[in-house]
Enzyme design. Structure first.
Site, PDB file in Angstrom:
ATOM      1  CB  SER A  43      -1.048   0.081   1.386  1.00  0.00           C
ATOM      2  OG  SER A  43      -0.336  -0.166   2.206  1.00  0.00           O
ATOM      3  CG  HIS A  44       2.362   3.481   2.949  1.00  0.00           C
ATOM      4  ND1 HIS A  44       1.501   2.840   3.180  1.00  0.00           N
ATOM      5  CD2 HIS A  44       1.934   4.597   2.874  1.00  0.00           C
ATOM      6  CE1 HIS A  44       0.043   3.253   3.172  1.00  0.00           C
ATOM      7  NE2 HIS A  44       0.299   5.052   2.968  1.00  0.00           N
ATOM      8  CG  HIS A  85       5.089  10.914   6.431  1.00  0.00           C
ATOM      9  ND1 HIS A  85       4.246   8.982   6.284  1.00  0.00           N
ATOM     10  CD2 HIS A  85       6.101  10.708   7.181  1.00  0.00           C
ATOM     11  CE1 HIS A  85       5.999   8.489   6.356  1.00  0.00           C
ATOM     12  NE2 HIS A  85       6.270   9.197   7.108  1.00  0.00           N
ATOM     13  CB  THR A 130      -4.845   6.429   8.018  1.00  0.00           C
ATOM     14  OG1 THR A 130      -4.747   7.610   6.953  1.00  0.00           O
ATOM     15  CG2 THR A 130      -6.744   6.115   7.715  1.00  0.00           C
ATOM     16  CG  HIS A 157      -7.153   5.992   1.820  1.00  0.00           C
ATOM     17  ND1 HIS A 157      -7.339   6.799   1.041  1.00  0.00           N
ATOM     18  CD2 HIS A 157      -8.775   6.809   2.546  1.00  0.00           C
ATOM     19  CE1 HIS A 157      -8.030   7.425   0.155  1.00  0.00           C
ATOM     20  NE2 HIS A 157      -9.409   7.589   1.112  1.00  0.00           N
ATOM     21  CG  ASP A 195      -3.963  -2.013   3.103  1.00  0.00           C
ATOM     22  OD1 ASP A 195      -3.417  -2.182   1.835  1.00  0.00           O
ATOM     23  OD2 ASP A 195      -3.310  -2.138   3.610  1.00  0.00           O
ATOM     24  CE  LYS A 241     -10.564  -1.054  24.775  1.00  0.00           C
ATOM     25  NZ  LYS A 241      -9.779  -2.455  25.876  1.00  0.00           N
ATOM     26  NE  ARG A 270       2.852  -7.977   5.810  1.00  0.00           N
ATOM     27  CZ  ARG A 270       3.368  -7.861   4.991  1.00  0.00           C
ATOM     28  NH1 ARG A 270       3.981  -7.897   3.787  1.00  0.00           N
ATOM     29  NH2 ARG A 270       3.624  -6.277   4.941  1.00  0.00           N
TER      30      ARG A 270
HETATM   31  P1  NDP Z   1      -1.269  -3.470   8.991  1.00  0.00           P
HETATM   32  O1  NDP Z   1      -2.874  -4.106   9.581  1.00  0.00           O
HETATM   33  O2  NDP Z   1      -1.640  -4.733   7.510  1.00  0.00           O
HETATM   34  O3  NDP Z   1      -0.145  -4.594   9.723  1.00  0.00           O
HETATM   35  C1  NDP Z   1      -0.194  -3.388  11.051  1.00  0.00           C
HETATM   36  C2  NDP Z   1       1.000  -4.461  12.410  1.00  0.00           C
HETATM   37  O4  NDP Z   1       0.607  -6.010  12.410  1.00  0.00           O
HETATM   38  C3  NDP Z   1       2.317  -4.038  11.447  1.00  0.00           C
HETATM   39  O5  NDP Z   1       3.526  -4.297  11.913  1.00  0.00           O
HETATM   40  C4  NDP Z   1       2.181  -6.056  10.824  1.00  0.00           C
HETATM   41  O6  NDP Z   1       3.178  -6.236  11.023  1.00  0.00           O
HETATM   42  C5  NDP Z   1       1.774  -6.593  12.132  1.00  0.00           C
HETATM   43  N1  NDP Z   1       0.658  -7.739  11.604  1.00  0.00           N
HETATM   44  C6  NDP Z   1      -0.325  -8.007  11.263  1.00  0.00           C
HETATM   45  N2  NDP Z   1      -0.591  -9.171  10.980  1.00  0.00           N
HETATM   46  C7  NDP Z   1      -0.737 -10.090  12.184  1.00  0.00           C
HETATM   47  C8  NDP Z   1      -0.982 -10.907  12.826  1.00  0.00           C
HETATM   48  N3  NDP Z   1      -1.251 -11.544  12.153  1.00  0.00           N
HETATM   49  N4  NDP Z   1       0.216 -11.244  14.369  1.00  0.00           N
HETATM   50  C9  NDP Z   1       0.862 -10.398  14.255  1.00  0.00           C
HETATM   51  N5  NDP Z   1       1.391  -9.317  13.565  1.00  0.00           N
HETATM   52  C10 NDP Z   1       0.443  -8.641  12.777  1.00  0.00           C
HETATM   53  O7  NDP Z   1      -0.786  -2.205   8.614  1.00  0.00           O
HETATM   54  P2  NDP Z   1      -2.094  -1.684   8.617  1.00  0.00           P
HETATM   55  O8  NDP Z   1      -3.286  -1.333   7.092  1.00  0.00           O
HETATM   56  O9  NDP Z   1      -2.517  -0.609   9.740  1.00  0.00           O
HETATM   57  O10 NDP Z   1      -0.757   0.229   7.352  1.00  0.00           O
HETATM   58  C11 NDP Z   1      -0.376  -0.290   6.791  1.00  0.00           C
HETATM   59  C12 NDP Z   1       0.890   0.870   6.937  1.00  0.00           C
HETATM   60  O11 NDP Z   1       0.218   2.359   5.888  1.00  0.00           O
HETATM   61  C13 NDP Z   1       1.754   0.964   7.429  1.00  0.00           C
HETATM   62  O12 NDP Z   1       2.808   1.238   7.178  1.00  0.00           O
HETATM   63  C14 NDP Z   1       1.231   2.702   8.084  1.00  0.00           C
HETATM   64  O13 NDP Z   1       2.517   3.075   8.049  1.00  0.00           O
HETATM   65  C15 NDP Z   1       1.422   2.868   6.384  1.00  0.00           C
HETATM   66  N6  NDP Z   1      -0.251   4.327   6.882  1.00  0.00           N
HETATM   67  C16 NDP Z   1       0.424   5.531   6.267  1.00  0.00           C
HETATM   68  C17 NDP Z   1       0.125   6.556   6.336  1.00  0.00           C
HETATM   69  C18 NDP Z   1       0.522   8.084   6.489  1.00  0.00           C
HETATM   70  O14 NDP Z   1      -0.244   8.810   6.624  1.00  0.00           O
HETATM   71  N7  NDP Z   1       1.556   8.062   5.841  1.00  0.00           N
HETATM   72  C19 NDP Z   1      -1.434   6.421   6.928  1.00  0.00           C
HETATM   73  C20 NDP Z   1      -1.823   5.429   7.073  1.00  0.00           C
HETATM   74  C21 NDP Z   1      -1.621   4.594   7.311  1.00  0.00           C
HETATM   75  P3  NDP Z   1       3.782  -6.867   9.531  1.00  0.00           P
HETATM   76  O15 NDP Z   1       4.377  -5.877   8.378  1.00  0.00           O
HETATM   77  O16 NDP Z   1       4.893  -7.867   9.193  1.00  0.00           O
HETATM   78  O17 NDP Z   1       2.830  -7.600   8.176  1.00  0.00           O
HETATM   79  O1  PYC Z   2      -3.211   4.910   3.751  1.00  0.00           O
HETATM   80  O2  PYC Z   2      -4.111   5.584   4.828  1.00  0.00           O
HETATM   81  C1  PYC Z   2      -2.928   5.726   4.049  1.00  0.00           C
HETATM   82  C2  PYC Z   2      -2.329   6.858   3.393  1.00  0.00           C
HETATM   83  C3  PYC Z   2      -2.160   8.650   4.132  1.00  0.00           C
HETATM   84  C4  PYC Z   2      -0.926   8.944   4.336  1.00  0.00           C
HETATM   85  C5  PYC Z   2      -0.328   8.162   3.352  1.00  0.00           C
HETATM   86  N1  PYC Z   2      -1.162   6.618   3.712  1.00  0.00           N
END
Ligand code: NDP
Ligand code: PYC
Length: 339
Positions: A49-50, A122, A162, A188, A190, A233, A310
């Site tokens: 996703s990034h 970011h 997010t 977002h 995803d 939460k 992963r």
């Molecule tokens: P996920 O829900 O895929 O994963 C969140 C965390 O949980 C990761 O560290 C992941 O490890 C871990 N995880 C996932 N599944 C399991 C499991 N079954 N057991 C144990 N640990 C688990 O990520 P999000 O969808 O919440 O976020 C995705 C990305 O989007 C992130 O990198 C985030 O920084 C980015 N993002 C950036 C934003 C921005 O403003 N720049 C805004 C929102 C999101 P693993 O990595 O090994 O899968």
């Molecule tokens: O995936 O939610 C997201 C996001 C917002 C800004 C960058 N990534």
């Protein structure tokens, strides 16, 4: 069933290609290098996703003059444990890069140091910002806010971003402990990927423009919104991110910027906070040994997968077989490097 053809690139090849793209589309060489490195590492680790998925968004934001790809961050050393950076309407990662040396120096001398980045965009995964600190024996926590698309728990309209939280800690005898999670039920990015693939989402991720629960990503993207993870939460954590990443840094809250006069803008104009701790100052047992002990006990009670596992597996695969990219996607990237 036929699968799309894939190509594979080394990390160096992908980074060089992305660097060329960023420079070609208006960033300085220094900014291009930092963004390319970040994006290529996300792709290498399966943070799809990034990874390269984000390139069109970066380029359309640059083309809309919403973000300054030539910005030079201004670093201010304000206290023994506090650094401020004005990213000058540029990307957050070059601002972190500009202050990183000073941040580590302060964390090692004072035991803890804060980096407050404002006026920054970011658009990336957050783990690349914290993981390298843990590789140097430090503990790091970072938060960044994004753009209004999440309904606070108990409210009826979106307000929060997010808002991810990333944490990294050293561990003796193994990879650092790292997690990186959006405080929304789903990132977002995803949702966009699911919409593109025509996939439905699990229940509980978002609402449509009428506030009704939906599993259709298109409903969320066209006037709907996301929900926080874990109800009240996750909502409290998202609020904390707004406070730390925006109120404390001097950046915008997720609801505070207006990009409507910059069609094509996609990069949130907000702030980012990093807290770096030197665990050697805590005395007692080595922190990294205690981390290893905790992980060992987690496995002993049946845990098979740590956060980060992963990614580390994807990274190992990419290092041995190359970073896989659909051939048509690679062709598009190559065209962007020359267009
Ligand atoms: P996920 O829900 O895929 O994963 C969140 C965390 O949980 C990761 O560290 C992941 O490890 C871990 N995880 C996932 N599944 C399991 C499991 N079954 N057991 C144990 N640990 C688990 O990520 P999000 O969808 O919440 O976020 C995705 C990305 O989007 C992130 O990198 C985030 O920084 C980015 N993002 C950036 C934003 C921005 O403003 N720049 C805004 C929102 C999101 P693993 O990595 O090994 O899968
Ligand atoms: O995936 O939610 C997201 C996001 C917002 C800004 C960058 N990534």
């Amino acid at each position: 069933m036929s699968h799309p053809a894939t190509s594979s690139l080394t990390l160096g090849e992908l980074t060089a290609l992305l660097q060329q793209i960023f420079e070609r589309h208006g960033t300085s060489a220094a900014v291009a290098q930092v963004l390319a490195d970040n994006c290529a590492r996300a792709q290498r680790d399966g943070s799809y996703s990034h990874g390269v998925f984000r390139i069109p968004g970066y380029l359309s934001s640059l083309a809309s003059n919403w973000v300054d790809g030539q910005a030079v961050p201004v670093v201010e050393d304000v206290a023994s444990g506090f650094i401020r950076v004005d990213a000058a309407n540029g990307f957050a990662q070059p601002a972190l890069a500009a202050a990183r040396g000073l941040l580590v120096e302060k964390a090692r001398s004072a035991g803890i140091a804060v980096l407050a980045i404002r006026n920054s965009h970011h658009f990336a995964a957050l783990w690349p910002d914290v993981e390298p600190f843990a590789e140097e024996g430090l503990v790091a926590l970072s938060v960044v806010n994004s753009m209004t698309c999440v309904v606070p728990h108990g409210a009826s309209k979106p307000l929060f971003g997010t808002n991810p939280i990333a944490f990294a800690a050293p561990r003796a005898g193994g990879a650092p402990i790292v997690f990186d999670l959006a405080t929304s039920a789903i990132a977002h990015g995803d949702v966009q990927i699911a919409a593109r693939k025509g996939h439905m989402l699990p229940a509980g991720m978002g609402v449509d423009k009428h506030g009704e629960a939906t599993e259709n990503p298109q409903d969320i993207l066209s006037g709907g919104a996301l929900l926080p993870f874990g109800g009240h939460k996750g909502s409290a954590l998202s609020m904390m991110v707004e406070l730390l990443a925006a109120a404390l840094t001097g950046g915008n809250f997720s609801f505070e910027f207006d990009w409507s006069k910059h069609p094509g803008a996609q990069t949130p104009w907000t702030g980012q906070l990093l807290i770096v701790i030197d665990p050697s100052k805590s005395g007692g047992n080595s922190f990294a040994l205690r981390s290893a002990e905790l992980v060992c006990q987690m496995h002993a009670v049946g845990l098979e997968r740590m956060p980060g596992d992963r990614r580390f597996i994807e990274r190992a695969k990419s290092l041995s077989d190359g970073i896989p990219l659909a051939s048509d996607e690679l062709a598009k990237l190559r065209a962007l490097a020359h267009s």
